[in-house]
Design an enzyme around this catalytic site. Sequence first.
Site, mmCIF file in Angstrom:
data_model
loop_
_atom_site.group_PDB
_atom_site.id
_atom_site.type_symbol
_atom_site.label_atom_id
_atom_site.label_comp_id
_atom_site.label_asym_id
_atom_site.label_seq_id
_atom_site.Cartn_x
_atom_site.Cartn_y
_atom_site.Cartn_z
ATOM 1 C CD GLU A 163 -2.825 -1.224 2.330
ATOM 2 O OE1 GLU A 163 -2.250 -1.544 3.393
ATOM 3 O OE2 GLU A 163 -4.040 -1.019 2.277
ATOM 4 C CD GLU B 111 -3.310 -6.084 4.029
ATOM 5 O OE1 GLU B 111 -3.324 -6.928 3.105
ATOM 6 O OE2 GLU B 111 -2.736 -4.985 3.924
HETATM 7 N N1 T1G Z 1 4.458 -7.365 12.058
HETATM 8 C C1 T1G Z 1 5.200 -7.716 13.132
HETATM 9 N N2 T1G Z 1 6.110 -8.716 13.126
HETATM 10 C C2 T1G Z 1 6.276 -9.374 11.977
HETATM 11 C C3 T1G Z 1 5.539 -9.074 10.808
HETATM 12 C C4 T1G Z 1 4.606 -8.006 10.876
HETATM 13 N N3 T1G Z 1 3.879 -7.625 9.826
HETATM 14 N N4 T1G Z 1 5.933 -9.919 9.818
HETATM 15 C C5 T1G Z 1 6.875 -10.713 10.353
HETATM 16 N N5 T1G Z 1 7.075 -10.390 11.627
HETATM 17 C C6 T1G Z 1 8.048 -11.002 12.530
HETATM 18 C C7 T1G Z 1 7.737 -12.471 12.797
HETATM 19 O O1 T1G Z 1 6.820 -12.584 13.870
HETATM 20 C C8 T1G Z 1 9.110 -12.988 13.150
HETATM 21 O O2 T1G Z 1 9.379 -12.558 14.473
HETATM 22 C C9 T1G Z 1 10.042 -12.211 12.235
HETATM 23 O O3 T1G Z 1 9.301 -11.028 11.867
HETATM 24 C C10 T1G Z 1 10.415 -12.967 10.987
HETATM 25 O O4 T1G Z 1 9.180 -13.383 10.396
HETATM 26 C C11 T1G Z 1 -2.208 -1.403 6.967
HETATM 27 C C12 T1G Z 1 -2.856 -3.461 8.502
HETATM 28 C C13 T1G Z 1 7.393 -11.172 5.696
HETATM 29 C C14 T1G Z 1 6.964 -13.293 4.447
HETATM 30 O O5 T1G Z 1 0.760 -10.172 7.040
HETATM 31 O O6 T1G Z 1 4.281 -13.055 5.930
HETATM 32 O O7 T1G Z 1 -0.126 -4.427 6.702
HETATM 33 O O8 T1G Z 1 9.589 -14.830 15.537
HETATM 34 O O9 T1G Z 1 9.635 -15.834 10.660
HETATM 35 O O10 T1G Z 1 9.641 -16.717 7.160
HETATM 36 O O11 T1G Z 1 -3.287 -2.715 5.373
HETATM 37 O O12 T1G Z 1 6.983 -12.714 8.108
HETATM 38 O O13 T1G Z 1 11.623 -13.607 14.756
HETATM 39 O O14 T1G Z 1 10.329 -12.749 16.742
HETATM 40 O O15 T1G Z 1 7.715 -14.983 9.202
HETATM 41 O O16 T1G Z 1 11.225 -14.877 6.319
HETATM 42 C C15 T1G Z 1 0.359 -7.499 6.572
HETATM 43 C C16 T1G Z 1 3.364 -11.058 7.677
HETATM 44 C C17 T1G Z 1 0.269 -6.958 7.952
HETATM 45 C C18 T1G Z 1 3.069 -10.146 6.502
HETATM 46 C C19 T1G Z 1 8.805 -13.139 6.113
HETATM 47 N N6 T1G Z 1 1.622 -8.202 6.389
HETATM 48 N N7 T1G Z 1 4.722 -11.590 7.616
HETATM 49 O O17 T1G Z 1 8.754 -14.531 6.362
HETATM 50 O O18 T1G Z 1 10.138 -14.652 8.497
HETATM 51 S S1 T1G Z 1 -1.257 -6.133 8.213
HETATM 52 C C20 T1G Z 1 1.711 -9.532 6.684
HETATM 53 C C21 T1G Z 1 5.048 -12.589 6.758
HETATM 54 C C22 T1G Z 1 -1.142 -4.740 7.273
HETATM 55 C C23 T1G Z 1 -2.164 -2.733 6.267
HETATM 56 C C24 T1G Z 1 -2.377 -3.902 7.167
HETATM 57 C C25 T1G Z 1 6.445 -13.125 6.882
HETATM 58 C C26 T1G Z 1 7.389 -12.667 5.760
HETATM 59 P P1 T1G Z 1 10.299 -13.486 15.450
HETATM 60 P P2 T1G Z 1 9.096 -14.806 9.706
HETATM 61 P P3 T1G Z 1 9.995 -15.268 7.043
#
Ligand code: T1G
Length: 692
Positions: free
Chosen positions: A105, A125
């Site tokens: 976004e 999301e």
């Molecule tokens: N927020 C906080 N922590 C996050 C995070 C996030 N969005 N994404 C990953 N982490 C942390 C995860 O908990 C882990 O922490 C570390 O990063 C590595 O992640 C406004 C409201 C990016 C594909 O849903 O899909 O945007 O365990 O083990 O396998 O419209 O992380 O090390 O302490 O998964 O290499 C939308 C979620 C949010 C993406 C990487 N975005 N993340 O995968 O590493 S809502 C998502 C992922 C939003 C807007 C809305 C994956 C990854 P720790 P990982 P990975």
Amino acid sequence: MSETVSVSKDGEIAIVTVDNPPVNAVGLSVRQGLWDAIPALEADDSVRAAVLICAGRTFIAGADIREFDGGALDPWLPEIVDRMHASTKPWVAAIHGTALGGGLETALGAHYRVALASAKVGLPEVALGIIPGAGGTQRTPRLTCAAAAVKLVTSGAPISAAEAQDAGLIDRIVDDLLPDAVAFARSIMDQPVPRLDPAPAPTDLTPADWDELRQTVQKKAKGQLSPVRGLDAVRIAFELPLSEGMDRERDIFLELKETDQSKALRHAFFAERAVAKPAALKGAKPRQLERVAIVGGGLMGSGIATAALTAGLIVTIIEQTMDAAEQAKGRVAANLESGVRKGRMSEDQRDALLGKLRVTNSYHGADGADLCIEAVFEDADTKRAVFEQLAQIAGPDAILATNTSYIDPVSFTDAVPNPGRVMGLHFFSPAHIMRLVEVVRTPQTEPEVLATGFALAKKMRKVAVLSGVCDGFIGNRILGAYGRMAGYLLEDGASPQQIDAAMKRFGMPMGPFEMFDMAGLQIGYANRKREAATRPADQRYSRVPDLIVEQGWLGQKTKQGYYRYEDGSRTAIPSEEFNALLEAERGARNITPRDISDEEIVASLHAVQVNEAAMILAEGVAERPLDIDIVKLMGYGYPRWRGGPMMEADRLGTDRVLATMQQIAETDPGSWSVAPLLSRLGAEATPFSSLN
Ligand code: T1G
């Protein structure tokens, strides 16, 4: 600026770098940094254009999900994105890794987007029970077609940079991200800044088309709200001007963020990562794995071999005869072929993986293996014989693992020298598809051996959960309580179809009796015989499952079990023969069938699972309630938007679950005890989430 956003210059091009490890989540600090950078660059006459890029392994991977449980913190991302889009100077988003959610976004707020070919973009999301909340549902439809926008928002699945370019979401694919992004910015800095048309996006979709799309999305969502609401938001982009659409999107986003489903899906997201870090493995370093030997090339062994090959390992399957070994190779080839058909790999990749597979009828196939996995018939003596051979032939430090799904590994590996290298790796069938692996620790298993099991699961793109030793470990032990209660409800008056329908409405992919028929009824029969010696004498025993097996009704494979099946069909049809058997058994047990409500069925089946989980936690077989939730989500099809049985107990109120379990235990004290649940929760009925 902020400690996570910095600005540098390359001549007249400003370079705004986000550096917020590990995934550049656009948390408060990043938002503040961007909020300040945009007007600062507007006011800097030496700047003609800006490049937004991220340090580390990925572009912004979304909002910081950890902030969701608190109140929204200014500045909000939608306002930052609007401010960037309103800039008089062009912004170019330079994308690598995964631009997801708020990351995409933010990039859509920029005026241009360039990306490495390896990059992916998406709006995941809905997987968190929400919808994009910073313009994703309103800007995407103004850049691409309705179908592409609907798919991106409602599936949550990322797409490649090439697909995004074809869809009009990315302007150029580049090789060297920063210099090419700067060059691109220089090439457009004198052109009029492109702006999204705020008018409703054009489409030839009719209201009837939208209604049909909504039904399709609703059916696929299986009870989850967010995909359908995501479609509603996308539709708004074709009906309202941008500013109004943004307001409506925000309303839906804020509404969903507070739902139980979103809280459960956020719990699942973090739990799926927390299970990889059990306290018992703190500081344990996994060993390097290169060669794996698998004894037994049946359904499970060939599935495990497929997963190991796909994880990049060299694999040897050991079978009793060369004919059986070749058949195992055929199963692996078929599994890989299915991966080609589903677009998960190319034919060349398939061939390369098959090239790393050897099959043999000699235990010398275990020579040089770092890890040996036994996947033979579920019988202790058969397994003991395998480990005796492995102990003689495999290296003295080779890790020896069993895929047993029920039996205590110590009972057939006690003769193995250096028992610290023995563990269970309980894969779930089909092993190359199901994501769950229960890593089973014996009292002697060394932490680094367990850590190696976790590392193997991660390489296989699976989720490992640490389990201690008990009958059935975590998942199958809970399944046992679930199946036992379902059997009691059946005898007491419910039908298989009523129980199964109630559990499917709850969100399970299938009910218990359809599942038992599919898995085959002889497995449960063998387990019950094995457990007979230790079964409490006063525990109610339903003979129905034994009676049907003794009739030769083994489920789908014999076209008759709890249901009947037409030739070649998996459709469960209520069976008169079964009903007659059930009626006769009720008569023999002097049971007068009673009306049982769907609510009682769902509540009872949930309570006994939670009660069994409380015992599993109290015994230390599982470390945390979240471990139990992940086992059920990853291995048993538990609806992810409920977060797992422990999260569901918190949603219902653990006092309610306790009351249900007390009622069950009072009615049948020989079969159930509420003590474990009571001791785990205490009289104040502590929520399970506080025990994670
Ligand atoms: N927020 C906080 N922590 C996050 C995070 C996030 N969005 N994404 C990953 N982490 C942390 C995860 O908990 C882990 O922490 C570390 O990063 C590595 O992640 C406004 C409201 C990016 C594909 O849903 O899909 O945007 O365990 O083990 O396998 O419209 O992380 O090390 O302490 O998964 O290499 C939308 C979620 C949010 C993406 C990487 N975005 N993340 O995968 O590493 S809502 C998502 C992922 C939003 C807007 C809305 C994956 C990854 P720790 P990982 P990975």
